[in-house]
Motif scaffolding. Structure first.
Motif, short mmCIF file in Angstrom:
data_model
loop_
_atom_site.label_atom_id
_atom_site.label_comp_id
_atom_site.label_asym_id
_atom_site.label_seq_id
_atom_site.Cartn_x
_atom_site.Cartn_y
_atom_site.Cartn_z
N THR A 79 0.83 -0.91 -0.09
CA THR A 79 0.19 -0.10 0.18
C THR A 79 0.62 0.95 -0.16
N ALA A 108 -1.27 -5.69 -4.25
CA ALA A 108 -0.36 -6.04 -2.85
C ALA A 108 -0.57 -7.48 -1.44
N SER A 146 6.24 -1.44 1.29
CA SER A 146 5.34 0.55 1.13
C SER A 146 6.59 0.99 1.96
N GLU A 169 -10.62 -6.55 1.41
CA GLU A 169 -10.13 -6.16 0.74
C GLU A 169 -10.97 -4.74 -0.38
N ASP A 189 -11.88 1.52 0.85
CA ASP A 189 -10.65 2.93 0.88
C ASP A 189 -11.74 4.09 2.04
N GLY A 245 -4.10 -4.88 5.17
CA GLY A 245 -4.21 -3.22 4.35
C GLY A 245 -5.75 -2.78 4.43
N ARG A 293 -3.95 3.55 4.73
CA ARG A 293 -4.42 3.92 3.28
C ARG A 293 -3.18 5.02 3.00
#
Length: 933
Positions: A286, A685, A714, A821, A824, A880, A884
């Motif tokens: 990420t 990812a 990341s 997943e 966001d 994940g 963010r």
């Protein structure tokens, strides 16, 4: 327009005036000559107590209304306001029914003037809006709506919205307004009257069409911008090899540019992979910026070599992000022009010809009428004709199936071709260097069934961890009750006046011919037999599933394997029924084809309407053949595929699906996809397990020796941004019942929520546990001031649930599979992630069971080779969700103590970045939350 409109909003004690629910607040806003001229609002004494949930919603309590007038005392004012006016409201039938009841009880006549509904108007005039709640529309139009669910505030916002809608309606092309008028008789409101007035007013002046609209064959369309011919290739397009060159290019897209070395590294890997024709796996953490990490090098590669690159994603969200955000950024920074296009399956596009042929059909139901009106307005603003832009009701989707783009036999008048949305999309794809599509469409290229994609050798597969699952579905079959029934109903019995009836009418107009044709009555019997056998088959499927599924208490959704070696009378009855069904389908298929041949032989000139019918019959016959193949594959033919039944025990018939899928797709992907392409770059990812690509390569058929494997970490400093906490005062999940576990975790969830003030995402692995937890939290009453949003309980798509979660300060979101997943939620909105149990697939899940059996037959260890790596990848995806951006901070809590009490638990912790792990009791956790957040 010199009309008077009165916009009304009411707050009430409930929803049913006939059952004694009463008005507690009345508000009206008067609009005359396009401006607001008067406002009136009053609290009303309902002469009964206000329920607690209404008080919570509206903020109005018994104390506030005890000295207020009863409704009869303000009726004179209400009648005066409504005199000679249109009655306007957001969901007008609700407000009108209450008002009528109160007026009649006061001994007066009800209101019988014209009514308008702003929900209905908004659906027609904003066919692509996300939602039609007043708050959604206010946000869309930037209207200040500070006190939702208070009548005066709601009436004011509805009035402002109504003025905007009126303006939008008047600005439509006259042709569109006239077509809307012809359809509007089928609406719930009196929009027809208003439209007639607008038409009369517009008819007085000569219309000047806006520059972006053209009239094409009796419909107003948005003009398609003419593409400049850009085929000049500059030989000097050189890929920026050095870091300095990359910085020079990329910084032009940002006001404050921050170099991401991981992104630059990814650009080079992608470019080299295509240059050297190598398949490549890239795990990009990420924050790497992987979209630009592959878009920039493929733009250079495609331009230098005059060829196209396909970019495939799994989700629509990522496609939209690429189109609306990443591609515009790419165009801004590149030193040359690049063409990119999104391509979907054919049925996503509207057939204008079919739409206009059905536009004025008689006897439409409400949903069909509304959908036609939505499409008329949408045609003045869409460039793509892509259904995904529209917000259609379920009834609207049934109409869409009649007007979607499909291969045709007769239709496709040459003149329509130049405005055919599907052909336009294909032509754009032919001319583009970058074509964005999805994994299913990418794979349909394998079957080569008149693939819509232009030919290609180079592919970027983003969200690549989904390829295996999509391929399993793609190489498999599925059969469900509703789709099967809808298909058969399309043909219908003779007296139902569907396709069958139309076909017989058409035949009656052709002179009788010698030779054997089935009589109408015989064919009708055949349709009845098929419908009977279809119901029988699905009843037997449900019976078989119930027999095999030893009833686990509290489970409603079940999955049951169907194995050919199964014995028992239920299985035999099921197979015999499937055989009978397949035979009947074959007979109907032959009988219809016989008739089509006969019509063809007669060479009788057909009307356009008759051609349309034959068109539909051809499509139906193809679907019928497909259905028969699926029935044979699922029940009759012995194949290596894994077959299983999914159903809901509460309504077995309506929600029963039979699936057949290969357990492993590695060989098929290897032979039919990877060996056929020069270079495929797969990125995500989450591709590695314990820092190795071994698992994913085995699943999708890539060779370790010939595949480039790269991990790009990341840039986030996780150890300073995340704390992981494991409560020690919870029971081990496998030592207690589901109900006991739910009680234990619910207490913890309530405590944690109060410490984090909401902003929590809870990830479950099974819907049953999610539902029980949600119900228990609700029942406890401890989190009443929090907004609880639960997948499968709160209505709406994943995107809408996520947006609602971000809208409220004190929100808790409960999700299963798809929430692990692709969600966001950056920044403060999400501070706490709870993983309720480690995401192992249930061992009795049919595909999991079959895969494990196959691995064991080959002498392998099913747990370490399949179950564990699959769970670790999903755990990584869940992790994940929390961080963010580089400024996010958060706490991750894992309720499942196996992460520290088992040997394999370490593998989960090793697969995520190193972060501080703490164990302790819930009160210690609360202290940690306070100090950390």
């Amino acid at each position: 327009m010199s009309n008077k409109f009165v916009v009304i909003d009411l707050e009430t004690t409930g929803n049913v005036p006939k059952k004694g629910d009463k008005i507690i607040q009345f508000a009206a806003v008067v609009i005359e000559n396009g401006v607001i001229t008067e406002k009136f609002s009053a609290l009303i004494n309902p002469q009964k107590s206000i329920p607690a949930f209404i008080e919570e919603l509206t903020g109005i309590n018994d104390e506030m209304v005890k000295d207020a007038p009863v409704f009869a005392e303000i009726t004179a004012k209400v009648i005066d306001l409504l005199d000679g006016a249109y009655f306007v409201a957001h969901n007008v039938l609700f407000d009108l029914s209450f008002l009528q009841e109160e007026l009649i009880q006061a001994g007066l006549e009800g209101f019988y003037g014209p009514v308008l509904d702003t929900v209905e108007l908004a659906r027609i005039l904003y066919p692509t809006a996300d939602g039609y709640k007043l708050s959604d529309l206010a946000e869309k139009e930037n209207l200040k709506h500070d006190r939702p669910h208070q009548a005066d505030s709601d009436a004011q916002v509805t009035a402002e919205l109504f003025l905007i809608l009126l303006k939008r309606l008047s600005s439509l092309p006259l042709l569109t307004i006239k077509q809307l008028t012809q359809l509007s008789g089928g609406l719930k409101s009196d929009l027809e009257q208003l439209l007639d007035e607008i038409v009369a007013e517009k008819d007085r002046k000569r219309e000047e069409l806006p520059d972006h609209i053209e009239i094409y064959k009796k419909v107003a369309l948005k003009k398609i911008p003419v593409a400049e011919n850009e085929n000049v290739v500059d030989v000097n397009i050189k890929y920026p090899l050095s870091e300095e060159e990359k910085v020079e290019i990329v910084k032009q897209g940002f006001q404050s540019f921050e170099k991401r070395s991981g992104q630059f590294k990814m650009m080079d890997i992608v470019y080299q992979s295509f240059q050297n024709n190598k398949h490549t796996l890239i795990e990009a953490g990420t924050g790497v910026g992987k979209s630009l990490g592959y878009l920039l090098p493929i733009a250079f590669f495609a331009k230098q070599n005059r060829l196209k690159v396909i970019v495939s994603t799994h989700t629509i969200q990522l496609q939209e992000q690429l189109l609306k955000k990443e591609i515009p950024l790419l165009e801004k920074i590149l030193p040359f022009k690049i063409n990119s296009v999104l391509l979907k399956g054919r049925s996503h596009y509207l057939s204008l010809e079919k739409f206009l042929l059905t536009l004025m059909d008689e006897n439409d139901n409400y949903d069909t009428t509304l959908t036609k009106m939505q499409i008329l307005v949408w045609l003045t603003e869409t460039e793509t004709g892509d259904k995904d832009e529209l917000n259609l009701s379920s009834g609207g989707l049934i109409y869409w199936n009649k007007v979607k783009n499909e291969p045709t036999v007769f239709l496709q008048d040459q003149e329509w071709q130049e405005r055919d949305f599907y052909l336009k999309a294909k032509m754009k794809a032919q001319a583009a260097e970058i074509v964005i599509t999805n994994h299913s469409l990418l794979l349909s290229d394998i079957k080569g069934e008149g693939s819509i994609l232009p030919s290609f050798d180079y592919v970027i597969l983003d969200e690549g961890h989904h390829l295996e699952k999509v391929a399993s579905q793609f190489f498999g079959h599925s059969l469900d009750y509703l789709t099967t029934r809808l298909l058969i109903n399309q043909f219908g019995q003779y007296e139902q006046k569907q396709l069958f009836y139309e076909m017989e009418r058409l035949l009656a107009s052709i002179p009788v011919q010698e030779g054997k044709q089935l009589q109408t009555i015989e064919m009708n019997q055949m349709v009845l037999d098929i419908m009977y056998e279809m119901d029988e088959l699905f009843k037997l499927i449900a019976l078989f599933a119930k027999m095999k599924f030893t009833n686990k208490k509290g489970f409603n959704r079940v999955k049951v394997r169907f194995i050919h070696s199964d014995s028992g009378k239920e299985r035999n009855a099921l197979v015999h029924s499937a055989e009978r069904f397949a035979f009947l389908l074959k007979d109907l298929y032959s009988a219809i084809n016989h008739r089509l041949e006969w019509i063809k032989k007669e060479k009788k000139p057909l009307t356009i309407a008759q051609e349309k019918i034959i068109e539909e019959i051809h499509l139906f016959v193809n679907d019928l053949g497909e259905l028969r193949n699926t029935v044979i594959s699922c029940f009759i033919k012995e194949t290596k595929q894994v077959k299983w039944i999914e159903m809901d025990i509460r309504a077995p018939q309506n929600v029963t699906t039979i699936l057949a899928q290969p357990a492993f797709v590695a060989d098929q992907l290897k032979e039919q996809f990877f060996q056929m392409k020069k270079a495929v770059v797969i990125t995500s990812a989450t591709l590695t397990v314990n820092h190795s690509f071994h698992y994913i390569m085995k699943e999708i058929g890539l060779d370790a020796d010939t595949t480039v494997q790269q991990t790009i970490s990341s840039p986030f400093e996780y150890k300073n941004q995340v704390q992981l906490f494991i409560p020690e005062d919870l029971p081990e999940i496998n030592t207690v019942t589901l109900d006991e576990y739910v009680i234990a975790i619910t207490e913890h969830i309530i405590t944690i929520a109060e410490a984090t003030k909401g902003r929590m995402l809870l990830l479950f692995t099974a819907y049953d546990m999610l539902k029980k937890t949600y119900e228990l939290i609700k029942e406890s009453g401890f989190l009443n001031e929090y907004v609880l949003i639960a997948q499968g309980i709160t209505s709406g798509s994943r995107t809408r649930l996520t947006r609602n979660f971000q809208r409220y300060d004190k929100a808790i979101l409960l999700g299963t599979s798809s929430f692990w997943e692709g969600v966001d939620i950056p920044g403060e909105d999400l501070s706490c992630l709870v993983i309720v149990r480690l995401p192992f697939s249930p061992p009795e899940e049919p595909l999991t069971e079959a895969k494990c059996q196959l691995i064991m037959q080959q002498g392998g260890n099913a747990f370490s080779e399949y179950s564990l790596p699959e769970a670790i990848l999903r755990f990584k995806q869940g992790f994940g969700r929390l961080i963010r951006t580089e400024t996010d901070r958060g706490i991750m809590i894992v309720f499942d103590r196996r992460i520290v009490t088992t040997k394999y638990g370490k593998a989960f912790l090793k697969s995520i970045p190193p972060i501080p792990v703490k164990k302790g009791r819930i009160d210690e956790l609360v202290d940690l939350i306070h100090s950390w957040l």
